[in-house]
Design a protein around this motif. Structure first.
Motif, PDB file in Angstrom:
ATOM      1  N   GLY B  28       0.798  -1.219   0.000  1.00  0.00           N
ATOM      2  CA  GLY B  28       0.000   0.000   0.000  1.00  0.00           C
ATOM      3  C   GLY B  28       0.828   1.265   0.000  1.00  0.00           C
ATOM      4  N   ALA B  29       2.131   1.133   0.274  1.00  0.00           N
ATOM      5  CA  ALA B  29       2.954   2.343   0.376  1.00  0.00           C
ATOM      6  C   ALA B  29       3.537   2.695  -0.973  1.00  0.00           C
ATOM      7  CB  ALA B  29       4.081   2.105   1.356  1.00  0.00           C
ATOM      8  N   SER B  30       3.670   3.958  -1.222  1.00  0.00           N
ATOM      9  CA  SER B  30       4.322   4.370  -2.461  1.00  0.00           C
ATOM     10  C   SER B  30       5.827   4.314  -2.264  1.00  0.00           C
ATOM     11  CB  SER B  30       3.911   5.786  -2.819  1.00  0.00           C
ATOM     12  OG  SER B  30       4.699   6.251  -3.870  1.00  0.00           O
ATOM     13  N   ALA B  31       6.525   3.912  -3.308  1.00  0.00           N
ATOM     14  CA  ALA B  31       7.985   3.828  -3.202  1.00  0.00           C
ATOM     15  C   ALA B  31       8.627   5.205  -3.243  1.00  0.00           C
ATOM     16  CB  ALA B  31       8.530   2.966  -4.322  1.00  0.00           C
ATOM     17  N   VAL B  32       7.888   6.193  -3.715  1.00  0.00           N
ATOM     18  CA  VAL B  32       8.482   7.521  -3.851  1.00  0.00           C
ATOM     19  C   VAL B  32       7.696   8.534  -3.050  1.00  0.00           C
ATOM     20  CG1 VAL B  32       9.005   9.393  -5.437  1.00  0.00           C
ATOM     21  CG2 VAL B  32       9.334   7.038  -6.154  1.00  0.00           C
ATOM     22  N   ASP B  79      -1.464   8.432 -13.199  1.00  0.00           N
ATOM     23  CA  ASP B  79      -2.600   7.647 -13.654  1.00  0.00           C
ATOM     24  C   ASP B  79      -3.826   8.548 -13.837  1.00  0.00           C
ATOM     25  OD1 ASP B  79      -4.338   5.595 -14.187  1.00  0.00           O
ATOM     26  OD2 ASP B  79      -4.706   5.159 -12.075  1.00  0.00           O
ATOM     27  N   GLU B  82      -6.579   8.235 -11.235  1.00  0.00           N
ATOM     28  CA  GLU B  82      -6.353   8.900  -9.949  1.00  0.00           C
ATOM     29  C   GLU B  82      -6.557  10.408 -10.073  1.00  0.00           C
ATOM     30  OE1 GLU B  82      -2.645   8.492  -7.729  1.00  0.00           O
ATOM     31  OE2 GLU B  82      -3.796   9.021  -5.953  1.00  0.00           O
ATOM     32  N   HIS B  92     -10.766  11.482  -1.513  1.00  0.00           N
ATOM     33  CA  HIS B  92      -9.724  10.630  -2.100  1.00  0.00           C
ATOM     34  C   HIS B  92      -8.369  10.956  -1.482  1.00  0.00           C
ATOM     35  CE1 HIS B  92      -7.409   8.309  -4.887  1.00  0.00           C
ATOM     36  NE2 HIS B  92      -6.692   9.364  -5.220  1.00  0.00           N
ATOM     37  N   LYS B  93      -7.640   9.906  -1.095  1.00  0.00           N
ATOM     38  CA  LYS B  93      -6.281  10.089  -0.544  1.00  0.00           C
ATOM     39  C   LYS B  93      -5.290   9.789  -1.659  1.00  0.00           C
ATOM     40  CE  LYS B  93      -4.903   9.854   3.485  1.00  0.00           C
ATOM     41  NZ  LYS B  93      -4.636  10.966   4.408  1.00  0.00           N
ATOM     42  N   GLU B  95      -1.877   9.182  -3.923  1.00  0.00           N
ATOM     43  CA  GLU B  95      -0.595   8.519  -3.705  1.00  0.00           C
ATOM     44  C   GLU B  95       0.502   9.585  -3.589  1.00  0.00           C
ATOM     45  OE1 GLU B  95       0.355   5.199  -3.578  1.00  0.00           O
ATOM     46  OE2 GLU B  95      -1.772   4.742  -3.410  1.00  0.00           O
ATOM     47  N   ARG B  97       3.476   9.580  -4.665  1.00  0.00           N
ATOM     48  CA  ARG B  97       4.180   9.785  -5.933  1.00  0.00           C
ATOM     49  C   ARG B  97       3.390  10.721  -6.854  1.00  0.00           C
ATOM     50  NH1 ARG B  97       3.577   8.112 -11.030  1.00  0.00           N
ATOM     51  NH2 ARG B  97       5.421   8.336 -12.328  1.00  0.00           N
TER      52      ARG B  97
END
Lengths: 212, 163
Positions: B28-32, B79, B82, B92-93, B95, B97
């Motif tokens: 669930g975590a973004s890498a950036v 995206d 999104e 909406h939360k 991401e 990134r």
């Protein structure tokens, strides 16, 4: 670095027949192209359908914003971040990125090294809540978890693995994989639940597929 | 790394998957995330005003540049689904990134936009007051008019002057 291929099998859900597949110990450009060209359109259609049907947002595919290309670049083929994928009929059916720098949290294993599953995703056409009764192949998730366990053993971590599960997947990791649920992690984004598998639980998971 | 897996194991586990009908997605975590972003604020559900302001801000910045949702998504490499959610859904939360990419594209400081998006905590309450004022002043109308443009530019200035 060359990618090794291991022969495996998936279950064709509609016919109930085994289908030849491959487990690869790496994620190559081909997988990222499949994700962009084949997975994403299906995911977008699924979200549109669910939106039109008034299905609440929490039930939409939670991986819809993931960017595997960005993840691949972020990990940049680091030795501590190996990846695996499953392919079948020339198409990527699932992908996983791992991290070898995490430590166990279960009391009996505290501080010991484990293989942490950073990301794992099944192709959208294999996911029941997207494809419904037309889901194509089953077995991808089990094979990727198996690969994480095998890597853990190879690294000398005795099969220990850990992961933060998305809410839609909690039941699978707790019940079918038999992992210990350590609860919502307050230090993790969205407070996802953290699951860990001990060496004994890894044995039990592997045995599950050997029991007639 | 070669892995030996029997056909029986593969098929038994696959049948278990079918029986349980479970999903297996992880991550669930973004890498950036912006390196200077403060820790994720998980309680920001209680700050819907900043979410409204964030969606409004993205929408107006897009319209100011005469971009469609699709072209902004393409240019900012995010995206499109999104982006629609950001503009249309106050709850909406986003991401991390995505916010990072939007900050780069709009040329505003990433930490400020992270705060506006509810992904990190502002150091003082005045930021939230500015966000609420912006949300109130920029209520959606058909076209980006002079008032909206003025509100947008004033708020860009607030974002840009923050450290």
């Amino acid at each position: 670095m060359s990618i090794e291929t291991s022969p495996v099998f998936l279950l064709d859900v509609s016919s109930g027949q085994p289908i030849d597949a491959e487990l690869l110990d790496g994620i190559a450009e081909q997988q990222l192209v499949h994700w962009e060209d084949e997975w994403m359109p299906v995911l977008r259609d699924a979200v549109e359908r669910m939106k039109a049907a008034g299905i609440e947002r929490t039930k939409w595919p939670q991986s819809r914003h993931w960017d595997w290309r960005q993840k691949a670049q972020g990990f940049d083929r680091a030795l501590a971040n190996p990846g695996f994928c499953v392919t079948c009929q020339g198409m990527t059916q699932g992908m996983m990125f791992l991290d070898l720098l995490h430590k166990a949290r279960i009391k009996s294993q505290t501080g010991k090294e484990l293989v942490y599953i950073e990301y794992l995703e099944n192709a959208p056409w294999n996911r029941r809540h997207i494809a419904g009764d037309e889901a194509r192949f089953a077995g991808v998730g089990s094979l990727l978890v198996r690969a994480a366990i095998e890597l853990s053993r190879e690294e000398g971590f005795k099969g220990r693995i850990g992961l933060h599960s998305l809410p839609q997947s909690n039941a699978w990791y707790a019940n079918t994989c038999g992992m210990t649920d350590l609860g919502a992690d307050p230090d993790y984004p969205h407070q996802l639940r953290y699951f860990e598998m001990t060496p004994e639980q890894a044995e039990a998971f592997l045995a599950k597929g050997n029991t007639p | 790394m070669k892995i030996e897996v029997t056909k029986d194991w593969c098929i038994r586990m696959a049948r278990l998957e079918v029986e349980t009908g479970a999903d297996m997605e992880i991550g669930g975590a973004s890498a950036v995330a912006s390196p200077d972003a403060v820790a994720l604020d998980l309680s920001s559900e209680s700050m819907p005003e900043t979410n409204i302001a964030f969606g409004r801000f993205v929408s107006l910045m897009r319209r100011k540049r005469r971009q469609t949702v699709e072209s902004l998504a393409e240019d900012a490499e995010i995206d499109v689904t999104e982006l629609v959610e950001i503009e249309e859904d106050n709850h909406h939360k986003p991401e991390p990134r995505t916010v990072y990419q939007l900050a780069k594209h709009f040329d505003v400081p990433t930490p400020s936009l992270m705060q506006l998006a509810g992904l990190s905590v502002a150091k003082n309450a005045s930021f939230y007051e500015e966000a609420i004022r912006f949300a109130a002043r920029s209520e959606t109308v058909e076209e980006l008019n002079d008032i909206e443009r003025a509100a947008l530019e004033a708020f860009v200035s607030v974002l840009s002057n923050r450290k």
